[in-house]
Design a protein around this motif. Structure first.
Motif, mmCIF file in Angstrom:
data_model
loop_
_atom_site.group_PDB
_atom_site.id
_atom_site.type_symbol
_atom_site.label_atom_id
_atom_site.label_comp_id
_atom_site.label_asym_id
_atom_site.label_seq_id
_atom_site.Cartn_x
_atom_site.Cartn_y
_atom_site.Cartn_z
ATOM 1 N N THR A 186 -6.758 -5.598 -3.482
ATOM 2 C CA THR A 186 -6.003 -4.343 -3.445
ATOM 3 C C THR A 186 -6.383 -3.516 -2.224
ATOM 4 O O THR A 186 -5.516 -2.977 -1.523
ATOM 5 C CB THR A 186 -6.250 -3.533 -4.726
ATOM 6 O OG1 THR A 186 -5.792 -4.290 -5.854
ATOM 7 C CG2 THR A 186 -5.502 -2.206 -4.683
ATOM 8 N N THR A 190 -4.045 -2.496 1.066
ATOM 9 C CA THR A 190 -3.918 -1.096 1.482
ATOM 10 C C THR A 190 -4.227 -0.945 2.971
ATOM 11 O O THR A 190 -3.528 -0.230 3.698
ATOM 12 C CB THR A 190 -4.859 -0.206 0.655
ATOM 13 O OG1 THR A 190 -4.514 -0.318 -0.733
ATOM 14 C CG2 THR A 190 -4.750 1.255 1.090
ATOM 15 N N THR A 193 -1.392 -2.108 5.281
ATOM 16 C CA THR A 193 -0.239 -1.215 5.452
ATOM 17 C C THR A 193 -0.402 -0.307 6.665
ATOM 18 O O THR A 193 0.583 0.233 7.177
ATOM 19 C CB THR A 193 -0.009 -0.343 4.204
ATOM 20 O OG1 THR A 193 -1.162 0.484 3.979
ATOM 21 C CG2 THR A 193 0.254 -1.201 2.978
ATOM 22 N N ARG A 201 4.960 2.740 4.951
ATOM 23 C CA ARG A 201 3.703 2.276 4.353
ATOM 24 C C ARG A 201 3.678 2.410 2.834
ATOM 25 O O ARG A 201 3.259 1.486 2.130
ATOM 26 C CB ARG A 201 2.522 3.039 4.968
ATOM 27 C CG ARG A 201 2.271 2.678 6.416
ATOM 28 C CD ARG A 201 1.216 3.580 7.042
ATOM 29 N NE ARG A 201 1.077 3.297 8.469
ATOM 30 C CZ ARG A 201 0.358 4.029 9.298
ATOM 31 N NH1 ARG A 201 -0.298 5.103 8.840
ATOM 32 N NH2 ARG A 201 0.288 3.715 10.585
ATOM 33 N N TRP A 204 5.798 -0.363 1.025
ATOM 34 C CA TRP A 204 5.221 -1.705 1.036
ATOM 35 C C TRP A 204 3.912 -1.761 0.257
ATOM 36 O O TRP A 204 3.608 -2.777 -0.386
ATOM 37 C CB TRP A 204 5.016 -2.170 2.482
ATOM 38 C CG TRP A 204 6.306 -2.567 3.140
ATOM 39 C CD1 TRP A 204 7.079 -1.809 3.970
ATOM 40 C CD2 TRP A 204 7.004 -3.806 2.957
ATOM 41 N NE1 TRP A 204 8.209 -2.501 4.342
ATOM 42 C CE2 TRP A 204 8.183 -3.734 3.740
ATOM 43 C CE3 TRP A 204 6.747 -4.965 2.235
ATOM 44 C CZ2 TRP A 204 9.104 -4.766 3.806
ATOM 45 C CZ3 TRP A 204 7.652 -6.012 2.296
ATOM 46 C CH2 TRP A 204 8.818 -5.908 3.071
ATOM 47 N N ARG A 205 3.145 -0.676 0.291
ATOM 48 C CA ARG A 205 1.908 -0.652 -0.492
ATOM 49 C C ARG A 205 2.221 -0.788 -1.975
ATOM 50 O O ARG A 205 1.583 -1.575 -2.689
ATOM 51 C CB ARG A 205 1.126 0.641 -0.220
ATOM 52 C CG ARG A 205 -0.206 0.711 -0.980
ATOM 53 C CD ARG A 205 -1.067 1.866 -0.508
ATOM 54 N NE ARG A 205 -0.379 3.145 -0.657
ATOM 55 C CZ ARG A 205 0.025 3.899 0.360
ATOM 56 N NH1 ARG A 205 -0.172 3.501 1.610
ATOM 57 N NH2 ARG A 205 0.631 5.047 0.159
ATOM 58 N N GLU A 206 3.183 -0.023 -2.452
ATOM 59 C CA GLU A 206 3.568 -0.108 -3.868
ATOM 60 C C GLU A 206 4.097 -1.494 -4.227
ATOM 61 O O GLU A 206 3.768 -2.048 -5.280
ATOM 62 C CB GLU A 206 4.617 0.962 -4.181
ATOM 63 C CG GLU A 206 4.083 2.393 -4.104
ATOM 64 C CD GLU A 206 5.182 3.408 -4.304
ATOM 65 O OE1 GLU A 206 6.330 2.992 -4.590
ATOM 66 O OE2 GLU A 206 4.906 4.615 -4.173
ATOM 67 N N TRP A 208 3.496 -4.434 -2.665
ATOM 68 C CA TRP A 208 2.429 -5.443 -2.633
ATOM 69 C C TRP A 208 1.493 -5.302 -3.830
ATOM 70 O O TRP A 208 1.094 -6.292 -4.439
ATOM 71 C CB TRP A 208 1.639 -5.322 -1.332
ATOM 72 C CG TRP A 208 2.398 -5.784 -0.126
ATOM 73 C CD1 TRP A 208 3.509 -6.583 -0.100
ATOM 74 C CD2 TRP A 208 2.099 -5.477 1.240
ATOM 75 N NE1 TRP A 208 3.922 -6.787 1.191
ATOM 76 C CE2 TRP A 208 3.077 -6.133 2.045
ATOM 77 C CE3 TRP A 208 1.122 -4.729 1.878
ATOM 78 C CZ2 TRP A 208 3.086 -6.045 3.427
ATOM 79 C CZ3 TRP A 208 1.119 -4.637 3.260
ATOM 80 C CH2 TRP A 208 2.098 -5.290 4.030
ATOM 81 N N HIS A 209 1.134 -4.071 -4.165
ATOM 82 C CA HIS A 209 0.237 -3.865 -5.301
ATOM 83 C C HIS A 209 0.886 -4.317 -6.605
ATOM 84 O O HIS A 209 0.203 -4.873 -7.479
ATOM 85 C CB HIS A 209 -0.159 -2.389 -5.390
ATOM 86 C CG HIS A 209 -1.130 -1.973 -4.324
ATOM 87 N ND1 HIS A 209 -1.637 -0.685 -4.245
ATOM 88 C CD2 HIS A 209 -1.681 -2.649 -3.292
ATOM 89 C CE1 HIS A 209 -2.449 -0.602 -3.215
ATOM 90 N NE2 HIS A 209 -2.488 -1.786 -2.616
ATOM 91 N N THR A 232 2.094 -9.906 7.960
ATOM 92 C CA THR A 232 2.183 -8.470 8.258
ATOM 93 C C THR A 232 2.445 -8.171 9.737
ATOM 94 O O THR A 232 3.256 -7.283 10.050
ATOM 95 C CB THR A 232 0.910 -7.749 7.773
ATOM 96 O OG1 THR A 232 0.808 -7.882 6.354
ATOM 97 C CG2 THR A 232 0.960 -6.267 8.128
#
Length: 249
Positions: A186, A190, A193, A201, A204-206, A208-209, A232
């Motif tokens: 995780t 982060t 991003t 950011r 994509w963070r949400e 991917w998580h 990435t």
């Protein structure tokens, strides 16, 4: 420097002596054993101990070398030889806290008690061993970390050595409760991003998580994280080029 006017020749002689008798000895990491002696002495000096105690710290493992019996007494005196012996044999739980005054300010000319000198060297020895504990077998690593967390770190804190206690505590916890693979992955996602344009950011963070959280095993999470890592840079280039094109229009 806690003792700016101290005669450092004793420390230089102790370093030379340790270098002679620990020559050829190595630690589990492959480093020369002398590096451990020096590290322990540096920690003892940082605690505020005077040259005789730093000298004993440099020589605290001399009995595990080919050094002839009685040589330390001949070259450094009975007091330092007895301190080294006490470091090896003392039970830390038997040291009364009333004999420890690390938390109080005192002039450099006031010598530490025998109990303070013993504890300073033992804590420094444990602290450096904890810093390099990755090279120890897992079973012993866990046992040493548990003892450090439950006995050694609290003793350091009670004695007034809060910085030493805090580091011992943190190092022990990192062994007993290492970060989970999910937490590591995780954090890695982060960080990735940060390569993306700022406006994108959060999205994509949400994403991917969420995908990471749906994966059931360490292996699948590791594969997903690696795939994101490799893709990435290209994604960042595409997003930045798209944003630039939209600004031109």
């Amino acid at each position: 420097m806690h003792h700016p006017d101290a005669d450092t020749s004793l420390i230089r002689r102790a370093h030379h002596e340790a270098a002679i008798w620990h020559a050829g000895q190595t630690r589990r990491s492959g480093d020369p054993f002398l590096t451990h002696c020096i590290a322990v002495a540096v920690i003892v000096a940082d605690i505020g101990m005077p040259p005789p105690v730093i000298c004993a710290a440099l020589l605290h493992d001399i009995d595990d070398s080919p050094c002839p019996p009685g040589r330390v007494t001949e070259r450094f005196g009975k007091e330092i030889a007895e301190l080294i012996s006490a470091v090896r044999t003392a039970r830390l739980s038997a040291i009364p806290l009333s004999a420890l005054h690390f938390h109080t300010a005192r002039p450099p000319t006031l010598q530490p008690t025998r109990e303070e000198a013993v504890l300073a060297i033992r804590l420094a020895d444990r602290l450096h061993n904890m810093r390099t504990i990755a090279f120890v077998t897992p079973t012993r690593r866990y046992r040493v970390a548990r003892e450090t967390l439950e006995v050694i770190a609290p003793l350091a804190r009670a004695a007034g050595l809060t910085d030493v206690s805090r580091e011992l505590h943190d190092l022990s916890c990192s062994v007993i409760q290492p970060p989970s693979t999910a937490a590591v992955a995780t954090r890695a996602l982060t960080v990735l991003t940060l390569l993306l344009p700022p406006p994108t950011r959060a999205r994509w963070r949400e994403e991917w998580h969420a995908e990471l959280g749906a994966l059931p095993t360490c292996r699948t999470r590791a594969r997903f994280t690696l795939r994101v890592l490799l893709s990435t840079p290209k994604l960042a280039w595409t997003l930045r080029r798209t944003a630039l094109r939209e600004r031109r229009w």
